[in-house]
Design a protein around this motif. Structure first.
Motif, PDB file in Angstrom:
ATOM      1  N   VAL A  53     -22.213  73.268  96.135  1.00  0.00           N
ATOM      2  CA  VAL A  53     -21.922  73.182  94.698  1.00  0.00           C
ATOM      3  C   VAL A  53     -20.446  72.857  94.436  1.00  0.00           C
ATOM      4  N   SER A  54     -19.784  72.319  95.474  1.00  0.00           N
ATOM      5  CA  SER A  54     -18.403  71.871  95.290  1.00  0.00           C
ATOM      6  C   SER A  54     -18.399  70.381  94.952  1.00  0.00           C
ATOM      7  N   VAL A  55     -17.347  69.938  94.273  1.00  0.00           N
ATOM      8  CA  VAL A  55     -17.251  68.511  93.952  1.00  0.00           C
ATOM      9  C   VAL A  55     -16.430  67.811  95.037  1.00  0.00           C
ATOM     10  N   PRO A  56     -16.725  66.545  95.315  1.00  0.00           N
ATOM     11  CA  PRO A  56     -15.946  65.832  96.335  1.00  0.00           C
ATOM     12  C   PRO A  56     -14.496  65.629  95.876  1.00  0.00           C
ATOM     13  N   LEU A  57     -13.571  65.804  96.819  1.00  0.00           N
ATOM     14  CA  LEU A  57     -12.164  65.497  96.517  1.00  0.00           C
ATOM     15  C   LEU A  57     -11.945  64.039  96.843  1.00  0.00           C
ATOM     16  N   ARG A  58     -11.463  63.283  95.890  1.00  0.00           N
ATOM     17  CA  ARG A  58     -11.198  61.875  96.173  1.00  0.00           C
ATOM     18  C   ARG A  58      -9.905  61.396  95.526  1.00  0.00           C
ATOM     19  N   ASP A  59      -9.365  60.354  96.104  1.00  0.00           N
ATOM     20  CA  ASP A  59      -8.116  59.779  95.617  1.00  0.00           C
ATOM     21  C   ASP A  59      -8.256  59.410  94.141  1.00  0.00           C
ATOM     22  N   GLY A  60      -7.316  59.870  93.333  1.00  0.00           N
ATOM     23  CA  GLY A  60      -7.306  59.502  91.920  1.00  0.00           C
ATOM     24  C   GLY A  60      -8.332  60.222  91.071  1.00  0.00           C
ATOM     25  N   MET A  61      -8.917  61.284  91.601  1.00  0.00           N
ATOM     26  CA  MET A  61      -9.967  61.968  90.848  1.00  0.00           C
ATOM     27  C   MET A  61      -9.426  62.655  89.596  1.00  0.00           C
ATOM     28  N   ILE A  62     -10.346  63.008  88.723  1.00  0.00           N
ATOM     29  CA  ILE A  62      -9.986  63.685  87.483  1.00  0.00           C
ATOM     30  C   ILE A  62      -9.284  65.001  87.790  1.00  0.00           C
ATOM     31  N   HIS A  63      -8.234  65.293  87.017  1.00  0.00           N
ATOM     32  CA  HIS A  63      -7.515  66.549  87.205  1.00  0.00           C
ATOM     33  C   HIS A  63      -7.068  67.060  85.852  1.00  0.00           C
ATOM     34  N   TRP A  64      -6.607  68.293  85.831  1.00  0.00           N
ATOM     35  CA  TRP A  64      -6.126  68.892  84.585  1.00  0.00           C
ATOM     36  C   TRP A  64      -4.949  68.052  84.076  1.00  0.00           C
ATOM     37  N   PRO A  65      -4.970  67.650  82.786  1.00  0.00           N
ATOM     38  CA  PRO A  65      -3.893  66.810  82.266  1.00  0.00           C
ATOM     39  C   PRO A  65      -2.518  67.448  82.488  1.00  0.00           C
ATOM     40  N   GLY A  66      -1.615  66.671  83.049  1.00  0.00           N
ATOM     41  CA  GLY A  66      -0.260  67.171  83.297  1.00  0.00           C
ATOM     42  C   GLY A  66      -0.061  67.715  84.702  1.00  0.00           C
TER      43      GLY A  66
END
Ligand SMILES: [Zn+2]
Length: 210
Positions: free
Chosen positions: A8-21
């Motif tokens: 139930v973890s999401v894949p870590l990928r280059d440029g992925m969505i992150h918390w703004p800032g």
């Protein structure tokens, strides 16, 4: 026979969505066998709160515990998944009262975030979060661990600080960024192992349920 484990973890990928800032997630191959190198080697750089991760109390509590001090009990063992698919905005005390949460439980909340927010190409500012008074209700119920299916327990523009202060201040261990799309309400075995980052206020983790 036991059912198979579900990741139930999401894949870590280059440029992925992150918390703004927060710092961007960079995952780059710095040595490549395609280019004649003897091995492949990847460099990563990101916030400790990228993708599926845990918050240590230190995130919002100045002298709170840090990741390497985390006991294992909150992250390994029986947990309960609650589906709150009708929640449009914030999880409220009324929503939680219906669930009859028992003390000392590990609880994960599945909301529309699992199917909606993770499918978006941008950060979802309207993700379902936990209202501050609902966070206090969870503390009062004596839960040990709370997991949510987007990047924060608190909202983007509401209760972000308060919800963290209340839960982390009470010693609840927080898992954020789960994807529970494939999971239904019920009891599961939980294994969530965050990286043992010394002195850190959070750490990426792999989370599995069965
Ligand atoms: Zn976090």
């Amino acid at each position: 026979m036991k059912r198979p484990w579900k990741d139930v973890s999401v894949p870590l990928r280059d440029g992925m969505i992150h918390w703004p800032g927060d710092p961007e997630c960079h995952i780059k191959r710095v040595s490549s066998m395609d280019d004649g190198a003897v091995c492949n080697l990847t460099h990563i750089s990101m916030s400790a709160h990228t993708g599926t991760h845990m918050d240590a109390p230190r995130h919002f509590i100045a002298d709170g515990m840090t990741m390497e001090q985390m006991p294992l009990e909150p992250v390994i063992g029986r947990c309960r998944v609650f589906e709150l698919l009708d929640c449009e905005d914030q999880i409220t005390v009324d929503d939680l009262k219906k669930l009859k949460i028992a003390p000392r439980q590990r609880v994960l909340f599945k909301t529309r975030n699992s199917t909606r927010s993770w499918a978006m190409n941008e950060f979802d500012k309207d993700f379902v979060s936990i209202r501050a008074d609902a966070a206090q209700y969870l503390v009062d119920q004596g839960v040990v661990t709370v997991g949510v299916d987007y990047l924060s327990i608190g909202g983007f523009n509401k209760d972000g600080v308060e919800t963290h202060q209340i839960m982390l201040g009470a010693g609840i261990w927080v898992i954020e960024g789960l994807n529970l799309a494939e999971i239904k309400s019920g009891y599961y075995e939980l294994i969530c192992l965050p990286l043992k980052l010394e002195g850190a206020d959070g750490a990426p983790c792999r989370v599995v349920l069965r």
